[in-house]
Scaffold this motif. Structure first.
Motif, mmCIF file in Angstrom:
data_model
loop_
_atom_site.group_PDB
_atom_site.id
_atom_site.type_symbol
_atom_site.label_atom_id
_atom_site.label_comp_id
_atom_site.label_asym_id
_atom_site.label_seq_id
_atom_site.Cartn_x
_atom_site.Cartn_y
_atom_site.Cartn_z
ATOM 1 N N LEU A 7 0.829 -1.205 0.000
ATOM 2 C CA LEU A 7 0.000 0.000 0.000
ATOM 3 C C LEU A 7 0.863 1.255 0.000
ATOM 4 O O LEU A 7 0.604 2.206 -0.735
ATOM 5 N N SER A 8 1.893 1.260 0.829
ATOM 6 C CA SER A 8 2.783 2.416 0.908
ATOM 7 C C SER A 8 3.452 2.676 -0.439
ATOM 8 O O SER A 8 3.539 3.822 -0.901
ATOM 9 N N ALA A 9 3.912 1.596 -1.086
ATOM 10 C CA ALA A 9 4.578 1.740 -2.389
ATOM 11 C C ALA A 9 3.601 2.178 -3.475
ATOM 12 O O ALA A 9 3.998 2.828 -4.446
ATOM 13 N N ALA A 10 2.318 1.834 -3.314
ATOM 14 C CA ALA A 10 1.318 2.139 -4.341
ATOM 15 C C ALA A 10 0.760 3.553 -4.225
ATOM 16 O O ALA A 10 0.089 4.036 -5.141
ATOM 17 N N LEU A 11 1.018 4.231 -3.090
ATOM 18 C CA LEU A 11 0.533 5.605 -2.924
ATOM 19 C C LEU A 11 1.433 6.558 -3.696
ATOM 20 O O LEU A 11 2.653 6.484 -3.594
ATOM 21 N N GLY A 12 0.827 7.432 -4.451
ATOM 22 C CA GLY A 12 1.624 8.376 -5.220
ATOM 23 C C GLY A 12 0.889 9.670 -5.466
ATOM 24 O O GLY A 12 -0.116 9.972 -4.812
ATOM 25 N N GLN A 13 1.375 10.427 -6.412
ATOM 26 C CA GLN A 13 0.731 11.676 -6.786
ATOM 27 C C GLN A 13 -0.660 11.386 -7.340
ATOM 28 O O GLN A 13 -0.868 10.358 -7.977
ATOM 29 N N PRO A 14 -1.611 12.265 -7.083
ATOM 30 C CA PRO A 14 -2.977 11.991 -7.538
ATOM 31 C C PRO A 14 -3.097 11.945 -9.060
ATOM 32 O O PRO A 14 -2.457 12.716 -9.760
ATOM 33 N N ARG A 15 -3.906 10.999 -9.516
ATOM 34 C CA ARG A 15 -4.275 10.931 -10.924
ATOM 35 C C ARG A 15 -5.633 11.604 -11.017
ATOM 36 O O ARG A 15 -6.655 11.033 -10.655
ATOM 37 N N GLY A 16 -5.639 12.834 -11.437
ATOM 38 C CA GLY A 16 -6.875 13.614 -11.455
ATOM 39 C C GLY A 16 -6.980 14.483 -10.218
ATOM 40 O O GLY A 16 -6.176 14.386 -9.295
ATOM 41 N N GLU A 17 -7.998 15.309 -10.208
ATOM 42 C CA GLU A 17 -8.188 16.267 -9.120
ATOM 43 C C GLU A 17 -8.758 15.578 -7.892
ATOM 44 O O GLU A 17 -9.681 14.772 -7.986
ATOM 45 N N LEU A 18 -8.194 15.904 -6.725
ATOM 46 C CA LEU A 18 -8.715 15.356 -5.481
ATOM 47 C C LEU A 18 -9.939 16.149 -5.040
ATOM 48 O O LEU A 18 -10.042 17.352 -5.291
ATOM 49 N N THR A 105 -1.200 8.979 6.476
ATOM 50 C CA THR A 105 -2.345 9.880 6.570
ATOM 51 C C THR A 105 -2.567 10.435 5.169
ATOM 52 O O THR A 105 -1.615 10.692 4.429
ATOM 53 N N LEU A 106 -3.839 10.578 4.822
ATOM 54 C CA LEU A 106 -4.191 10.977 3.468
ATOM 55 C C LEU A 106 -4.719 12.408 3.443
ATOM 56 O O LEU A 106 -4.671 13.118 4.440
ATOM 57 N N ASP A 107 -5.242 12.814 2.302
ATOM 58 C CA ASP A 107 -5.656 14.195 2.077
ATOM 59 C C ASP A 107 -6.904 14.554 2.878
ATOM 60 O O ASP A 107 -7.880 13.804 2.881
ATOM 61 N N PRO A 108 -6.894 15.708 3.562
ATOM 62 C CA PRO A 108 -8.055 16.105 4.367
ATOM 63 C C PRO A 108 -9.277 16.391 3.503
ATOM 64 O O PRO A 108 -9.154 16.767 2.336
ATOM 65 N N MET A 185 -13.883 10.230 0.067
ATOM 66 C CA MET A 185 -12.564 9.803 0.544
ATOM 67 C C MET A 185 -12.116 8.535 -0.166
ATOM 68 O O MET A 185 -10.921 8.340 -0.410
ATOM 69 N N ILE A 186 -13.064 7.674 -0.546
ATOM 70 C CA ILE A 186 -12.732 6.491 -1.341
ATOM 71 C C ILE A 186 -12.251 6.917 -2.731
ATOM 72 O O ILE A 186 -11.266 6.377 -3.250
ATOM 73 N N VAL A 187 -12.922 7.900 -3.323
ATOM 74 C CA VAL A 187 -12.494 8.417 -4.634
ATOM 75 C C VAL A 187 -11.076 8.972 -4.531
ATOM 76 O O VAL A 187 -10.215 8.692 -5.385
ATOM 77 N N ASN A 188 -10.808 9.751 -3.490
ATOM 78 C CA ASN A 188 -9.458 10.309 -3.320
ATOM 79 C C ASN A 188 -8.420 9.202 -3.174
ATOM 80 O O ASN A 188 -7.328 9.288 -3.743
ATOM 81 N N LEU A 189 -8.758 8.163 -2.400
ATOM 82 C CA LEU A 189 -7.830 7.037 -2.260
ATOM 83 C C LEU A 189 -7.578 6.396 -3.612
ATOM 84 O O LEU A 189 -6.428 6.099 -3.970
ATOM 85 N N SER A 190 -8.635 6.216 -4.402
ATOM 86 C CA SER A 190 -8.470 5.574 -5.708
ATOM 87 C C SER A 190 -7.611 6.419 -6.646
ATOM 88 O O SER A 190 -6.942 5.881 -7.530
ATOM 89 N N ARG A 191 -7.615 7.731 -6.452
ATOM 90 C CA ARG A 191 -6.808 8.611 -7.309
ATOM 91 C C ARG A 191 -5.361 8.698 -6.867
ATOM 92 O O ARG A 191 -4.523 9.217 -7.601
ATOM 93 N N ARG A 192 -5.066 8.214 -5.675
ATOM 94 C CA ARG A 192 -3.685 8.196 -5.186
ATOM 95 C C ARG A 192 -3.058 6.804 -5.222
ATOM 96 O O ARG A 192 -1.840 6.672 -5.195
ATOM 97 N N LEU A 193 -3.890 5.769 -5.234
ATOM 98 C CA LEU A 193 -3.394 4.408 -5.077
ATOM 99 C C LEU A 193 -3.366 3.680 -6.418
ATOM 100 O O LEU A 193 -4.394 3.546 -7.078
ATOM 101 N N THR A 194 -2.195 3.223 -6.813
ATOM 102 C CA THR A 194 -2.052 2.388 -8.005
ATOM 103 C C THR A 194 -2.125 0.943 -7.542
ATOM 104 O O THR A 194 -1.193 0.444 -6.927
ATOM 105 N N TRP A 195 -3.269 0.293 -7.798
ATOM 106 C CA TRP A 195 -3.520 -1.035 -7.232
ATOM 107 C C TRP A 195 -3.941 -2.001 -8.321
ATOM 108 O O TRP A 195 -4.740 -1.667 -9.169
ATOM 109 N N HIS A 196 -3.422 -3.214 -8.258
ATOM 110 C CA HIS A 196 -3.769 -4.230 -9.259
ATOM 111 C C HIS A 196 -4.394 -5.418 -8.563
ATOM 112 O O HIS A 196 -3.960 -5.849 -7.547
#
Length: 196
Positions: A7-18, A105-108, A185-196
């Motif tokens: 999870l830590s490795a998959a968190l990155g810059q947002p894909r799209g607007e948060l 901790t994620l985006d407020p 907050m789920i949408v924001n997580l999905s825009r930060r997390l690259t998950w397969h």
């Protein structure tokens, strides 16, 4: 690699607007300022990870019957947002803090009710003997992480609030409607997390 490391490795810059808050990101700051809060996005450590969610009781003064992450206001005795999220998860669903591994901790997110909510991403063991707090939590359930992150399951809706049209995201899983701040907050997580 552990789930927490993945999870830590998959968190990155947002894909799209948060998403920054209710009322289309324009929730007005209360005169007394935002009240700090934290929620726990608890990911179960299993081959197909899940996310723990609660259904609030119908008797609550606010957000009755809604789907939410465990969480609440940050109290003066809480060291930080993760400490508050862990305390609230213990109080609401008997999730032991010692069994929880905080990842980030994620985006407020700012709610129309005046809270600045910090989501805390964490990993927990699967199948813990969780217990809903009487009068506060009607049910505890788990949704597959892959389901929540799949944009195909997202829908949009709108409603009027204090004379303004509010647009929001929603998902339905197992007959339960996840919408509003929790869905955002789920949408924001999905825009930060690259998950397969």
């Amino acid at each position: 690699m552990t789930l927490a490391e993945r999870l830590s490795a998959a968190l990155g810059q947002p894909r799209g607007e948060l998403l920054t808050g209710d009322l289309n990101g324009d929730a007005t700051m209360p005169a007394e300022g935002w009240r700090a809060a934290a929620v726990l996005i608890a990911i179960t450590d299993r081959p197909e990870p899940g996310v723990l969610l609660t259904e609030r009781t119908e008797s609550l003064r606010t957000h009755a019957g809604q789907i939410a992450f465990p969480g609440g206001a940050i109290d003066p005795g809480d060291a930080d947002a993760p400490a508050a999220a862990l305390r609230e998860a213990w109080e609401e669903i008997a999730l032991p803090p010692a069994a929880t591994s905080v990842v980030a901790t994620l985006d407020p997110y700012h709610t129309v009710t005046g809270f600045a909510v910090t989501p805390v991403l964490a990993v927990v063991p699967p199948d813990l003997p969780l217990v809903p707090a009487p009068g506060e939590v009607a049910a505890i359930f788990e949704v597959p992480l892959a389901f929540l992150l799949d944009p195909a399951h997202l829908a949009t809706g709108s409603r009027w609030h204090d004379g303004r049209e509010r647009h929001y995201y929603e998902l339905v899983f197992g007959g339960r409607r996840i919408w509003g701040a929790t869905a955002a907050m789920i949408v924001n997580l999905s825009r930060r997390l690259t998950w397969h």
